[in-house]
Design an enzyme around this catalytic site. Structure first.
Site, PDB file in Angstrom:
ATOM      1  N   TYR A 180       0.838  -1.197   0.000  1.00 22.07           N
ATOM      2  CA  TYR A 180       0.000   0.000   0.000  1.00 22.07           C
ATOM      3  C   TYR A 180       0.878   1.253   0.000  1.00 22.07           C
ATOM      4  O   TYR A 180       1.644   1.487   0.941  1.00 22.07           O
ATOM      5  CB  TYR A 180      -0.916   0.035   1.224  1.00 22.07           C
ATOM      6  CG  TYR A 180      -1.886  -1.117   1.330  1.00 22.07           C
ATOM      7  CD1 TYR A 180      -2.232  -1.901   0.234  1.00 22.07           C
ATOM      8  CD2 TYR A 180      -2.471  -1.434   2.556  1.00 22.07           C
ATOM      9  CE1 TYR A 180      -3.123  -2.956   0.347  1.00 22.07           C
ATOM     10  CE2 TYR A 180      -3.370  -2.479   2.675  1.00 22.07           C
ATOM     11  CZ  TYR A 180      -3.688  -3.240   1.574  1.00 22.07           C
ATOM     12  OH  TYR A 180      -4.569  -4.291   1.695  1.00 22.07           O
ATOM     13  N   SER A 211     -13.117  -4.618   2.106  1.00 18.14           N
ATOM     14  CA  SER A 211     -14.146  -3.955   1.288  1.00 18.14           C
ATOM     15  C   SER A 211     -15.545  -4.403   1.690  1.00 18.14           C
ATOM     16  O   SER A 211     -16.376  -4.733   0.837  1.00 18.14           O
ATOM     17  CB  SER A 211     -13.908  -4.210  -0.201  1.00 18.14           C
ATOM     18  OG  SER A 211     -12.681  -3.664  -0.621  1.00 18.14           O
TER      19      SER A 211
END
Length: 329
Positions: free
Chosen positions: A55, A204
């Protein structure tokens, strides 16, 4: 805050996904607000903090490390390795290295960026098709023996891969996408997880923001937003999926909660071996997400959500063809 059980690891039932603080959902990153969000999460008992070395090309681990400075013992810290970009200019990770040699290099780099002596939950981000999973997990197990890692996890794997890995060293958690609009884990990996006593960490859980009802048009995405390239957010699929979300909004309004809270409450109702990690970089959205912990759904409400969002209702894959080729392996 409730608690969930991931194998022998106890975590807060709702965690905080930190990816969006450094990449993928627009360029407007605010470090001060992101750190304040991590602190607010911990203060509220949301102590399960999730990041990965890929990330922001390491920037997110560095950010999380700064946020946890002086508060490390208050958090259950999870990170991942193995997924990387073939070229620095690539917009998305597209290669996997699960070799034992790379695992050692990646772990030491993560510890350095995070500024910690150990990681609580260390995942293989994707299975490397060129390395037997037994070899990768064997090297990860050495990190546990060395005291650098407490528990091991896998991400986006099949039941067969999980079984083979679990035979080498106990796997505490598997991370994959699961939400009202990604229901395939229920007939895929979930039965194997429960047979083996492994926890599930849905990422998510708000459908990359879609289930909040706040996204109305592809124009709502910034130019560098990764969702612009995802099949579910493009073309005719966008409107079809928007119609589904409207049903969730209606059910949420009837209950007096937000659509996002209803979607998270649905996941939290799936069992105490489930710990969703909705991502946000702003305290106001964190506060909204945490409100889902207090939403106890009735059997009738759960049935209504299942009817509104059946497993095959969503239009489009969750990744492009290249991304989909790396999941469920």
């Amino acid at each position: 805050m409730r608690e969930s059980q991931l194998g022998e690891l106890t975590v807060s039932s709702l965690g905080l996904g930190c990816m969006g603080m450094s990449q993928s959902y627009g360029v407007q990153n605010d470090e001060a607000e992101s750190i304040a969000t991590v602190h607010a999460a911990i203060d509220a008992g949301c102590t399960f903090i999730d990041t990965a070395d890929v990330y922001g090309d390491g920037a997110n681990e560095e950010l999380v490390g700064r946020a946890l400075a002086g508060r490390r013992d208050q958090a259950v810290l999870a990170t991942k390795f193995g997924f990387k970009r073939a070229q620095p200019s690539d917009s998305m990770p597209n290669v996997v290295d699960g070799s034992p040699e790379y695992s050692r290099v990646a772990l030491d780099a993560s510890l350095r960026r995070l500024g910690v002596e150990h990681i609580d939950l260390w995942y293989l981000h994707r299975r490397d098709p060129n390395v037997p999973i037994e070899e990768t997990v064997g090297a990860m197990a050495e990190a546990v023996q060395a005291g650098k890692v407490r528990y091991l996890g896998l991400s986006e794997v099949s039941g067969d891969t999980l079984r083979a890995a679990h035979a080498v060293h106990p796997i505490s958690a598997v991370q994959s996408e699961w939400s009202l609009w990604t229901r395939d884990p229920e007939t895929g990996i979930l039965p194997t997880l429960r047979e083996l006593g492994v926890g599930f960490v849905p990422f998510s859980p708000l459908g990359r923001g879609f289930l909040t009802g706040q996204i109305k048009s592809p124009a709502d995405f910034e130019p560098d937003d990764m969702r612009r390239e995802m099949p579910r957010f493009t073309g005719e699929n966008f409107q079809k999926n928007l119609d589904l979300v409207e049903k969730v909004r209606e059910l949420a309004a009837a209950r007096g909660v937000t659509a996002g809270q209803l979607a998270l409450a649905w996941l939290l109702a799936q069992g105490n071996d489930v710990a969703p990690i909705p991502g946000t970089k702003r305290r106001k959205y964190l506060a909204e997400n945490l409100g889902a912990v207090d939403v106890e759904l009735t059997a009738a409400e759960l049935a209504a959500l299942d009817a509104a969002f059946p497993p095959d209702a969503v239009a489009g894959d969750r990744y492009n063809a290249g991304g989909m080729s790396m999941v469920g392996k």
